[in-house]
Design a protein around this motif. Structure first.
Motif, mmCIF file in Angstrom:
data_model
loop_
_atom_site.group_PDB
_atom_site.id
_atom_site.type_symbol
_atom_site.label_atom_id
_atom_site.label_comp_id
_atom_site.label_asym_id
_atom_site.label_seq_id
_atom_site.Cartn_x
_atom_site.Cartn_y
_atom_site.Cartn_z
ATOM 1 N N GLU A 1 -6.590 64.595 8.026
ATOM 2 C CA GLU A 1 -6.401 63.301 8.678
ATOM 3 C C GLU A 1 -5.827 62.304 7.690
ATOM 4 N N VAL A 2 -4.760 61.642 8.116
ATOM 5 C CA VAL A 2 -4.128 60.598 7.317
ATOM 6 C C VAL A 2 -3.866 59.423 8.248
ATOM 7 N N ALA A 3 -4.440 58.288 7.947
ATOM 8 C CA ALA A 3 -4.238 57.064 8.727
ATOM 9 C C ALA A 3 -4.495 57.282 10.217
ATOM 10 N N GLY A 4 -5.519 58.058 10.538
ATOM 11 C CA GLY A 4 -5.939 58.193 11.924
ATOM 12 C C GLY A 4 -5.340 59.336 12.724
ATOM 13 N N ARG A 5 -4.421 60.103 12.150
ATOM 14 C CA ARG A 5 -3.849 61.258 12.846
ATOM 15 C C ARG A 5 -3.988 62.485 11.950
ATOM 16 N N VAL A 6 -4.118 63.648 12.580
ATOM 17 C CA VAL A 6 -4.285 64.882 11.817
ATOM 18 C C VAL A 6 -2.927 65.549 11.617
ATOM 19 N N ALA A 7 -2.551 65.699 10.355
ATOM 20 C CA ALA A 7 -1.304 66.375 10.003
ATOM 21 C C ALA A 7 -1.577 67.863 9.855
ATOM 22 N N ALA A 8 -0.700 68.684 10.390
ATOM 23 C CA ALA A 8 -0.843 70.135 10.255
ATOM 24 C C ALA A 8 -0.698 70.546 8.800
ATOM 25 N N LEU A 9 0.101 69.780 8.042
ATOM 26 C CA LEU A 9 0.316 70.066 6.626
ATOM 27 C C LEU A 9 0.549 68.760 5.886
ATOM 28 N N VAL A 10 -0.150 68.593 4.782
ATOM 29 C CA VAL A 10 0.086 67.470 3.880
ATOM 30 C C VAL A 10 0.385 68.067 2.515
ATOM 31 N N SER A 11 1.574 67.769 2.000
ATOM 32 C CA SER A 11 1.975 68.236 0.671
ATOM 33 C C SER A 11 2.152 67.018 -0.220
ATOM 34 N N THR A 12 1.558 67.064 -1.402
ATOM 35 C CA THR A 12 1.670 65.932 -2.316
ATOM 36 C C THR A 12 2.145 66.395 -3.686
ATOM 37 N N PHE A 13 2.906 65.535 -4.316
ATOM 38 C CA PHE A 13 3.378 65.773 -5.671
ATOM 39 C C PHE A 13 3.157 64.486 -6.453
ATOM 40 N N ASP A 14 2.496 64.594 -7.582
ATOM 41 C CA ASP A 14 2.239 63.449 -8.445
ATOM 42 C C ASP A 14 2.826 63.734 -9.826
ATOM 43 N N SER A 15 3.522 62.756 -10.358
ATOM 44 C CA SER A 15 4.095 62.884 -11.690
ATOM 45 C C SER A 15 3.581 61.733 -12.551
ATOM 46 N N ILE A 16 3.003 62.078 -13.678
ATOM 47 C CA ILE A 16 2.532 61.066 -14.619
ATOM 48 C C ILE A 16 3.219 61.335 -15.952
ATOM 49 N N ALA A 17 3.831 60.302 -16.502
ATOM 50 C CA ALA A 17 4.580 60.474 -17.748
ATOM 51 C C ALA A 17 4.261 59.349 -18.721
ATOM 52 N N GLN A 18 4.323 59.671 -20.003
ATOM 53 C CA GLN A 18 4.133 58.693 -21.077
ATOM 54 C C GLN A 18 5.381 57.806 -21.159
ATOM 55 N N ILE B 1 7.430 76.255 5.093
ATOM 56 C CA ILE B 1 7.429 75.063 4.237
ATOM 57 C C ILE B 1 6.500 75.277 3.052
ATOM 58 N N VAL B 2 5.317 75.789 3.315
ATOM 59 C CA VAL B 2 4.344 76.038 2.230
ATOM 60 C C VAL B 2 4.931 77.017 1.215
ATOM 61 N N GLN B 3 5.548 78.079 1.688
ATOM 62 C CA GLN B 3 6.088 79.112 0.792
ATOM 63 C C GLN B 3 7.307 78.644 0.012
ATOM 64 N N GLU B 4 8.182 77.867 0.653
ATOM 65 C CA GLU B 4 9.474 77.552 0.057
ATOM 66 C C GLU B 4 9.525 76.268 -0.760
ATOM 67 N N GLN B 5 8.577 75.364 -0.557
ATOM 68 C CA GLN B 5 8.675 74.115 -1.306
ATOM 69 C C GLN B 5 8.285 74.334 -2.771
ATOM 70 N N ASP B 6 8.661 73.405 -3.595
ATOM 71 C CA ASP B 6 8.376 73.468 -5.021
ATOM 72 C C ASP B 6 6.886 73.707 -5.234
ATOM 73 N N LYS B 7 6.553 74.579 -6.152
ATOM 74 C CA LYS B 7 5.155 74.955 -6.411
ATOM 75 C C LYS B 7 4.340 73.825 -7.037
ATOM 76 N N ALA B 8 5.004 72.748 -7.451
ATOM 77 C CA ALA B 8 4.284 71.599 -7.996
ATOM 78 C C ALA B 8 3.576 70.802 -6.898
ATOM 79 N N PHE B 9 3.942 71.036 -5.643
ATOM 80 C CA PHE B 9 3.283 70.358 -4.529
ATOM 81 C C PHE B 9 1.924 70.987 -4.256
ATOM 82 N N VAL B 10 0.955 70.139 -3.958
ATOM 83 C CA VAL B 10 -0.377 70.586 -3.557
ATOM 84 C C VAL B 10 -0.422 70.474 -2.034
ATOM 85 N N CYS B 11 -0.761 71.573 -1.361
ATOM 86 C CA CYS B 11 -0.748 71.618 0.101
ATOM 87 C C CYS B 11 -2.152 71.695 0.667
ATOM 88 N N LYS B 12 -2.360 70.939 1.742
ATOM 89 C CA LYS B 12 -3.609 71.002 2.496
ATOM 90 C C LYS B 12 -3.250 71.009 3.971
#
Length: 169
Positions: free
Chosen positions: A29-46, A14-25
């Protein structure tokens, strides 16, 4: 099948194949449980009027993908994970006037996926529309990956997630 080995291999693909714009950690811990992988993508546009004239404002959209190891998954556990997914959406999605949309994807890797779990999963859905001082919408997608059969099952909102995961699994 060695679940731990298969799970780590899935996480790494998943880390290797997903779009490189995703930030992986990993192991977050998210909302009380530990995720093996959290990938986030943020887009900000004018924001632009008619796509040409800048309005001085901006808009933003987000996608969150969380991967969990769940060696065995029955209907009761799926229900618990769904409640957790809704809690994650409440925690991560912070709408404001510039918010366009947010996608929250919870991916559960398990040994095998029973027919009752598949049927229950397909019925799960959550989409929120924001109004007033908030804008946009958010949707919760859930995928269950059966590592034994290399099969992917999703809720109603998860078809696009299934298409993303298919070449990886």
């Amino acid at each position: 099948m060695d679940f731990s080995t298969e799970f780590v291999a899935l996480r790494d693909r998943i880390v290797q194949e997903q779009d490189k714009a995703f930030v992986c950690k990993q192991n977050i811990e998210v909302a009380g449980r530990v995720a093996a992988l959290v990938s986030t993508f943020d887009s900000i546009a004018q924001r632009k009027l008619l796509g040409v004239v800048p309005t001085g404002g901006s808009s933003h959209a987000h996608e969150y993908r969380l991967l969990f190891a769940v060696p065995t998954l029955d209907e009761t556990a799926l229900e618990d994970w769904w409640e957790y997914a809704l809690q994650v959406e409440q925690t991560l999605v912070q709408p404001d006037m510039g918010h366009d949309f947010s996608l929250v994807s919870v991916i559960l890797a398990t040994g095998s996926v029973s027919r009752p779990v598949q049927k229950k999963l397909r019925k799960l859905a959550s989409e929120r529309q924001f109004t007033g001082q908030q804008n946009g919408w958010s949707s919760v997608r859930m995928a269950v990956v059966g590592l034994e059969g290399r099969d992917i099952h999703t809720n109603r909102m998860g078809d696009s997630l299934k298409n993303i995961l298919k070449p990886i699994v």
